[in-house]
Write an enzyme that holds these catalytic residues in place. Sequence first.
Site, PDB file in Angstrom:
ATOM      1  CG  HIS A   4      34.097  30.440  34.674  1.00  0.00           C
ATOM      2  ND1 HIS A   4      33.223  30.226  35.726  1.00  0.00           N
ATOM      3  CD2 HIS A   4      33.314  30.713  33.611  1.00  0.00           C
ATOM      4  CE1 HIS A   4      31.977  30.358  35.302  1.00  0.00           C
ATOM      5  NE2 HIS A   4      32.000  30.651  34.013  1.00  0.00           N
ATOM      6  CG  ASP A  59      34.080  28.896  38.710  1.00  0.00           C
ATOM      7  OD1 ASP A  59      34.555  29.803  38.021  1.00  0.00           O
ATOM      8  OD2 ASP A  59      32.867  28.586  38.684  1.00  0.00           O
ATOM      9  CB  ALA A  99      40.500  39.529  19.302  1.00  0.00           C
ATOM     10  CD  GLU A 127      38.380  41.750  29.712  1.00  0.00           C
ATOM     11  OE1 GLU A 127      38.857  40.729  30.227  1.00  0.00           O
ATOM     12  OE2 GLU A 127      37.865  41.757  28.574  1.00  0.00           O
TER      13      GLU A 127
END
Length: 523
Positions: free
Chosen positions: A19, A126, A353, A378
């Site tokens: 978020h 949100d 990562a 993504e």
Amino acid sequence: MGTLSELHFVMVPHPAQGHIIPMVDVARLIGARGPRVTVVTTPVNAARNRATVDGARRAGLPLELLELPFSGPQHGLPEGIEAVDQLTGHELGMFLSFFHATWNLAGPLEEYIRALPRLPVCLVADMCNPWTAAVCERLGIPRLVMHCPSAYFQLAVNCLTAHGVYDRVDEMEPFEVPGFPVRAVGTKATFRGFFQYPGVEKEYRDTIEAEATADGLLFNTFRGIEGTFLDAYASALGKKTWAVGPTCASSTMADDADSKAGRGKPADVDAGHIVSWLDARPPASVLYVSFGSISQLTTKQFAKLARGLEASGRPFVWAIKEAKADAAVRALLDEEGFEARVKDRALLVRGWAPQVTILSHPAVGGFLTHCGWNGTLETLSLGVPTLTWPTIADQFCSEQLLVDVLGVGVRSGAKLPAWYLPTEAEGVQVESGDVEKAVAELMGDTPEAAARRSRAKELAAKARTAMEEGGSSYSDLTDMIRYVSELSRKRSLEIDAMPFAAAELGSNKGEKIEADAALSVQS
Ligand code: UDP
């Protein structure tokens, strides 16, 4: 005449990686158009995102982080637990306390806004922060709700609620979503809305109410993949709805390598090392494996996945956040020799990562994903086809979108959230042979695999176009800024006409944001 730089947006993300990352992205997109943007969060989350915000500031964007104290300890949470991914082990049973602690941010947020020399033009909250509604109402500030899942998911939940399906069917009874633009089949277990769980009925009602009273809705998606779902959702709620993503495809996000690698949190591995490792591999040969910031596999399921990846014979990069806290996972990697056996063709990241750095490397040809909406966007933005392995929440919907609607995914076979499978043995939904087969199907040379790859590239091009000047998401952002500026101007005029309310608001009551400013937003 006012200017865009006189506008001030306040963004209030929910404290979870999935978020905060898109909210900070939207903050950067708004900042790139001129307005000042303040992202409100807690100290731990501010520290995690400081590199990104500092990077944006170096690039000239008027962004800032506002740290508000987190009242976790007052709710029984250990000091320093301020984000959903930190709720593991003992803290896991404290989810509700965690949410209530976030809702306590209302007081400090209101104090901050009251102390400003002029009111913000808009607060973007949100969907998990319905407590912002009362703050905005008291101050007369326009408020938008930002949805972090897909429009597909939001619409499905809305259709199921409107048609009374949740009340009618048993937990595991399959159904088709009624009144939905495409055929979508699932169970209550795979189509649950946020907060649609026993024990949080009040919180659920609050989120629905806060959405119903919002001045508009923001989605991190684009019309090229979700136009039908967005339009249907906007009309079901009777709300202005803007699709301003995929944020990660914007040239504004084409950061310096450091900010990209530190997206969401500083990476637990040197990004340069990963890039060199990938540089040595042929194009589209590597599978990237990640279950995002929260989702966990059972120990048995984790072991099956490891064996399947090993048997696949393909090179892979695996983000293993469990390696930090889970002794059984570490034993499998170390004592049982997994890492040593695959070391010539695999890179294991023990912790966080640099996902976008990895996915944007040409050596990466597939993404084994839990289908979190950010990871989904993504991979779509970067043209990488997916092996889908949903685990909770909206992830089953993202899988349907990737596989059934967009044709860029292969299913792993995971069908239910793990908590529906009570025993360890039942906790295994995907055998190692299934993993091996699905990896071969995704990464192989069949005409189907080639078609998936070429569709993924087409969608990535569409995603970039949507974010460029003149693209649908670029224009939606322009329209949103214009709309809330105008609304803010009207509200401040109304407040001026109400002497008692104005007096109550104190020093910042009468500051008007000039509509001219909004009208000069580039279209
Ligand atoms: N992410 C990352 N490194 C990791 C794990 C996740 O950068 O090791 C980022 C990922 O790129 C995405 C976000 O964290 O932007 C996770 O959001 P998503 O919606 O995909 O999944 P969630 O964590 O919310 O389940």
